[in-house]
Design an enzyme around this catalytic site. Sequence first.
Site, short mmCIF file in Angstrom:
data_model
loop_
_atom_site.label_atom_id
_atom_site.label_comp_id
_atom_site.label_asym_id
_atom_site.label_seq_id
_atom_site.Cartn_x
_atom_site.Cartn_y
_atom_site.Cartn_z
N TYR B 131 0.82 -1.22 0.00
CA TYR B 131 0.00 0.00 0.00
C TYR B 131 0.85 1.26 0.00
O TYR B 131 0.48 2.27 -0.58
CB TYR B 131 -0.98 0.00 1.18
CG TYR B 131 -2.12 -0.97 0.95
CD1 TYR B 131 -3.03 -0.74 -0.07
CD2 TYR B 131 -2.25 -2.11 1.72
CE1 TYR B 131 -4.08 -1.63 -0.30
CE2 TYR B 131 -3.29 -3.00 1.50
CZ TYR B 131 -4.20 -2.76 0.48
OH TYR B 131 -5.22 -3.64 0.25
N GLU B 229 2.51 -30.08 17.64
CA GLU B 229 1.73 -29.72 16.45
C GLU B 229 0.42 -29.04 16.78
O GLU B 229 0.07 -28.04 16.17
CB GLU B 229 1.45 -30.96 15.58
CG GLU B 229 0.54 -30.65 14.39
CD GLU B 229 0.37 -31.81 13.41
OE1 GLU B 229 1.13 -32.78 13.51
OE2 GLU B 229 -0.51 -31.73 12.55
N ASP B 281 1.63 -35.32 14.69
CA ASP B 281 0.87 -36.47 14.23
C ASP B 281 1.76 -37.37 13.39
O ASP B 281 2.67 -36.89 12.70
CB ASP B 281 -0.30 -36.01 13.34
CG ASP B 281 -1.39 -35.30 14.13
OD1 ASP B 281 -1.40 -35.39 15.37
OD2 ASP B 281 -2.24 -34.66 13.48
#
Lengths: 401, 401
Positions: B131, B229, B281
């Site tokens: 911007y 995680e 996991d």
Amino acid sequence: MAARKKAPKKSPAAPAGKRRAPKAPAARAARSEKRVQATDAETLRHIESTASRVHETIRKERRPDLALPVRALRNVSYAEDVGYLEIGRQRKVRTLSVNTVKNFAQTLRMMSLSRELVRGDDFATKREAYYISKNWDECKFDEQMESDTVMDDIEALFSVNAINREQLRFYPEEHGGSVSGPLLVMDRDNTGRIARIDCTNFGSGAYSVPSSVEELAFETTAKFVLLIETGGMFQRLQSHRFWETANCILVDMGGVPTRAVRRFVRRLADEQRLPVFVFVDCDPYGIANIYRTLKVGSGSAAHVNKFFCVPSARFLGVTPQDIVDYELPTHPLKDVDVKRAKDALKNDPFFQSQPRWRKALEQLVHMGVRAEQQALAMWGLNYVIDEYLPRKLAEPEKFLP
Amino acid sequence: MAARKKAPKKSPAAPAGKRRAPKAPAARAARSEKRVQATDAETLRHIESTASRVHETIRKERRPDLALPVRALRNVSYAEDVGYLEIGRQRKVRTLSVNTVKNFAQTLRMMSLSRELVRGDDFATKREAYYISKNWDECKFDEQMESDTVMDDIEALFSVNAINREQLRFYPEEHGGSVSGPLLVMDRDNTGRIARIDCTNFGSGAYSVPSSVEELAFETTAKFVLLIETGGMFQRLQSHRFWETANCILVDMGGVPTRAVRRFVRRLADEQRLPVFVFVDCDPYGIANIYRTLKVGSGSAAHVNKFFCVPSARFLGVTPQDIVDYELPTHPLKDVDVKRAKDALKNDPFFQSQPRWRKALEQLVHMGVRAEQQALAMWGLNYVIDEYLPRKLAEPEKFLP
């Protein structure tokens, strides 16, 4: 570009007339707050009385049932004086039968798990609750979706007794939310020690709220809470200690706020009587998803709205009119944006009840553009701190409802 | 189910032989750390000398150029002794011409913005930098993607001088990452005051790391860092003060860790010589995305890996063998999981160089299942605290590399 040296032209420290939240909602909120602060003892009592009733019915050789609130849009309404999407009185009665026996047993075991958790001062996430069921022999869940549904049922069942899922000790997986400003958070850990967390003392970092905020207590000298959509904008306001300039609590929502963040802000609004102002991108997602979810909740989870909505929240910006007034750089609305805005105008009882919002959304669709909150950087990186927010905070009565 | 009362059978407080990270990587890391701690003065000097060279060339009426590292997979390599995916020596030379003039000017203006930010002790996010360019008349960006690319170019250009993007004061939009444990973080705010943040004192909440961690200083008595995680597992370990039992620092990654989290952990590994253990996991995403990104980085952003990777990180679990040893409940691998695992085996230089990882991934594909870290809850909610982690931490030499 240099670090801000001068005070903003207008001090935002005391937004006139906004010392307290509007009277009616605050009073209502305080009442509802009393209702929702169930103690562990009350939680246990409600679980046990429900289970006892089932047990006695079986002993009388009758078929027990559970009357669960209907979690469907047809059982949801919005009334302005309530201030959020409220679940109705429709119940579905689940009676024990050959067809329902597994689900009935799962519901009771899940209630039993909740009781164990409350008694042991522990908690389980949705995922954990699913895995625990793997030891439930005949009534184990095959998919987490099944255990989630049973958990939602139980949550709806006990929401009637003003007990929410976190009080049943089922915690969400994600907490989200960074907080800074003149706020002391008191939190008891599992050794019983009280941590006093001073949210003015995190440098450029912040306080990350826990998955459950039910146990927290607060002290604050802040005048309002400012909720921010993006991490980048939060970092700007935090690094420049805007919470000090404006005497407010800054909360980074990181998109649609999690349950923990919504409940955290709700408790600040109710207990500390703080006005809540929301600063998001000017697009249908910021308005109809983030802001709407925070303020009035969602229809699909209406049974929890009474705990998690912040009906007193007001929309500081970025508004469609700000795009014009501040000559902001924009992006064209995508089809999905236009669809979302039109959907809100056509189907959303909240926006339908608010003529100023109808006008603002129509203006946005008519202009065909959206603007991000960082678009203010076009006028200088700290224009948002030096000009935009002070100007806005000087006239809170102009915020969209 | 009750809150944990007894100490775990085996104390994980002092994982034998793991008091320090393995020697070779630690020494290497320390060397690289010295390289990367450029001061603001050095950053300014490098920006200014680059700009001066361009300016002088123009004054001599020659065409200036910039030699940018090639950010493409063909210029990326992995060597075990380096420990991360490293960008090579290939350069693309961008010479000022009619065709390149806009991009050349944008690159110089972006460097100029960086200089302003360093001098003013401020920062800009990617979005904000885009911007700000709206005031750059002839060389404004039409899309944020363009300004992001130029920012990446500059980052690559100065990474040769051991200066990273955060030191150029371009901050990422998201920070992520919650931290708790025996760690004192010292952080200077823009008034010059040093905040001392005690990460043992957040109750059930945590310390949320800022977008840039370059300025932070640390003191710790912890023996290792444990990266987690999911928010749910982090909350369990945090609520039960596992950081105290095991004398470690807990970090919630919330999926693939952000730049801020990776850099935070890297600095702890280098400066405090702490071993870093990863608990995710057991699926190809946890292994080939989360763990791999943390440890060796990504090929597509290889120019930043030397700052953000944690080459000394080790994989605690959940391993494919854990699924067997702990009889964990599983889900079938999806097609996308199998594809990801096979891809890692076939194309990923890190996994290819590690026979133990090859074997583990092959085992996973062969079993055709995955397991979430919360699956341990099947053996009791706090089995992970009382049994799994202590057993694992007693034998860190068995962790996957």
